[in-house]
Design an enzyme around this catalytic site. Structure first.
Site, mmCIF file in Angstrom:
data_model
loop_
_atom_site.group_PDB
_atom_site.id
_atom_site.type_symbol
_atom_site.label_atom_id
_atom_site.label_comp_id
_atom_site.label_asym_id
_atom_site.label_seq_id
_atom_site.Cartn_x
_atom_site.Cartn_y
_atom_site.Cartn_z
ATOM 1 N N ASP A 181 109.505 28.858 27.960
ATOM 2 C CA ASP A 181 110.220 29.505 26.868
ATOM 3 C C ASP A 181 109.252 30.210 25.931
ATOM 4 O O ASP A 181 108.285 29.615 25.452
ATOM 5 C CB ASP A 181 111.045 28.468 26.087
ATOM 6 C CG ASP A 181 112.144 27.857 26.949
ATOM 7 O OD1 ASP A 181 112.706 28.583 27.790
ATOM 8 O OD2 ASP A 181 112.430 26.660 26.774
ATOM 9 N N ARG B 122 120.317 23.517 21.858
ATOM 10 C CA ARG B 122 118.873 23.501 22.095
ATOM 11 C C ARG B 122 118.122 23.858 20.835
ATOM 12 O O ARG B 122 118.527 24.777 20.114
ATOM 13 C CB ARG B 122 118.492 24.489 23.207
ATOM 14 C CG ARG B 122 117.107 24.189 23.788
ATOM 15 C CD ARG B 122 116.621 25.282 24.706
ATOM 16 N NE ARG B 122 115.851 26.266 23.945
ATOM 17 C CZ ARG B 122 115.337 27.369 24.461
ATOM 18 N NH1 ARG B 122 115.530 27.637 25.745
ATOM 19 N NH2 ARG B 122 114.646 28.195 23.726
ATOM 20 N N HIS C 157 110.185 29.845 34.523
ATOM 21 C CA HIS C 157 109.665 30.440 33.292
ATOM 22 C C HIS C 157 109.250 29.342 32.319
ATOM 23 O O HIS C 157 109.553 28.165 32.532
ATOM 24 C CB HIS C 157 110.740 31.314 32.627
ATOM 25 C CG HIS C 157 111.898 30.532 32.098
ATOM 26 N ND1 HIS C 157 112.851 29.951 32.903
ATOM 27 C CD2 HIS C 157 112.263 30.214 30.822
ATOM 28 C CE1 HIS C 157 113.738 29.328 32.160
ATOM 29 N NE2 HIS C 157 113.404 29.452 30.894
ATOM 30 N N HIS D 220 110.107 25.722 33.870
ATOM 31 C CA HIS D 220 111.393 25.128 34.249
ATOM 32 C C HIS D 220 112.307 26.179 34.854
ATOM 33 O O HIS D 220 112.062 27.394 34.726
ATOM 34 C CB HIS D 220 112.048 24.419 33.067
ATOM 35 C CG HIS D 220 112.263 25.285 31.868
ATOM 36 N ND1 HIS D 220 111.237 25.679 31.033
ATOM 37 C CD2 HIS D 220 113.383 25.862 31.362
ATOM 38 C CE1 HIS D 220 111.718 26.432 30.070
ATOM 39 N NE2 HIS D 220 113.019 26.582 30.244
HETATM 40 FE FE LIG Z 1 114.162 28.185 29.396
#
Ligand SMILES: [Fe+2]
Length: 277
Positions: free
Chosen positions: A102, A268, A100, A253
């Site tokens: 983000d 993150r 996918h 990723h």
């Molecule tokens: Fe991700």
């Protein structure tokens, strides 16, 4: 290039480790330019042995753009821009163990994401990345031409569904709000490099514009398999203190869920990007 900085590719198609940069310190312009160029050249860059407070992580992220405040996952206390990426020792599921990028369901999808790991297993829990410029460039001219005129519908409806009942820190409002939905070109042109990349993602791309889900699925399935060909990928092995910055505009990723009984925990931030063109 700034002195004392080394950039070492880890695979033929994407990914490079950068040494000689302390991300906890403000980066001077020359160092930032070197880091940014490596990011554009290699699509995902890695740093090791970093020690970053939440504020230092945000400061580094803000060099690239504005940070997203997520309404998908519960943020770190006092830091709405920081997502806690966590798998507890007794957990079996994780987020992101499928190819996918983000936030492609947003009007302005993520430019990049930065993950800083604080705890991680001794082995297992690697992340893979796939170069979507290479995915596009390796298609036949006929397929490239056809895809270049197509757009698709992206939604996080499946993610909301998937997160229900999972052992993740899902944002309390995530289940009740409407799904995000956006229309983007299937082939986007990177605003900084000018290169074209394939931009379809299994969890979020629902269908091609003007087509049904059923009509779209055969071609989407081909593209998902093509996009993740091993030749386009690299694989990063994390240590405590590792940092990865990946370009969601031109890379996908995959977080491997191949470990158990050990805590994996990190912070993150997500950098807001431009509307794909
Ligand atoms: Fe991700």
């Amino acid at each position: 290039m700034s002195t004392g900085i080394s950039i070492k590719p880890i695979a033929g198609s994407c990914g490079a480790e950068i040494a000689g940069v302390d991300l906890s310190m403000p980066l001077d312009d020359a160092t930032f330019q070197t880091v940014q160029q490596a990011f554009l050249d290699h699509l995902v860059i890695f740093f090791r042995d970093q020690t970053l407070s939440p504020d230092q992580l945000k400061t580094f992220g803000r060099r690239f753009g504005e940070l997203r405040v997520s309404d998908q996952y519960q943020p770190l206390d006092g830091h709405p821009e920081i997502l806690e990426i966590v798998k507890e020792p007794d957990a079996t599921d994780i987020v992101g163990n499928l190819w996918h990028c983000d936030e492609s369901f947003m009007e302005k999808p993520a430019l990049g994401s930065i993950l800083y790991l604080i705890d991680c297993p001794e082995y297992g829990g690697d992340t893979m990345f796939a170069n979507q410029y290479a995915a596009f460039e390796s298609l036949s001219p006929g397929m490239q031409e056809m895809l270049s005129s197509m757009r698709a519908i992206y939604s996080d409806g499946s993610l909301q569904q998937r997160n229900k009942g999972r052992s993740l820190k899902v944002h309390p409002n995530a289940a009740s709000r409407p799904s995000y939905e956006a229309v983007h070109p299937v082939v986007r042109t990177h605003v900084q490099t000018g290169r074209k990349s394939l931009f379809v993602h299994r969890p979020y791309t629902i269908r091609f514009e003007g087509m049904t889900v059923e009509e779209s699925q055969p071609l989407l399935r081909f593209l998902y398999a093509h996009a993740a060909r091993p030749e386009f990928t690299c694989r990063f092995r994390w240590d405590k203190g590792s940092v990865a910055l990946w370009d969601n505009r031109c890379a996908q990723h995959y977080a491997l869920n191949d470990y158990a009984g050990v805590r994996r925990y990190g912070h993150r931030v997500t950098i807001i990007g431009d509307k794909p063109k």
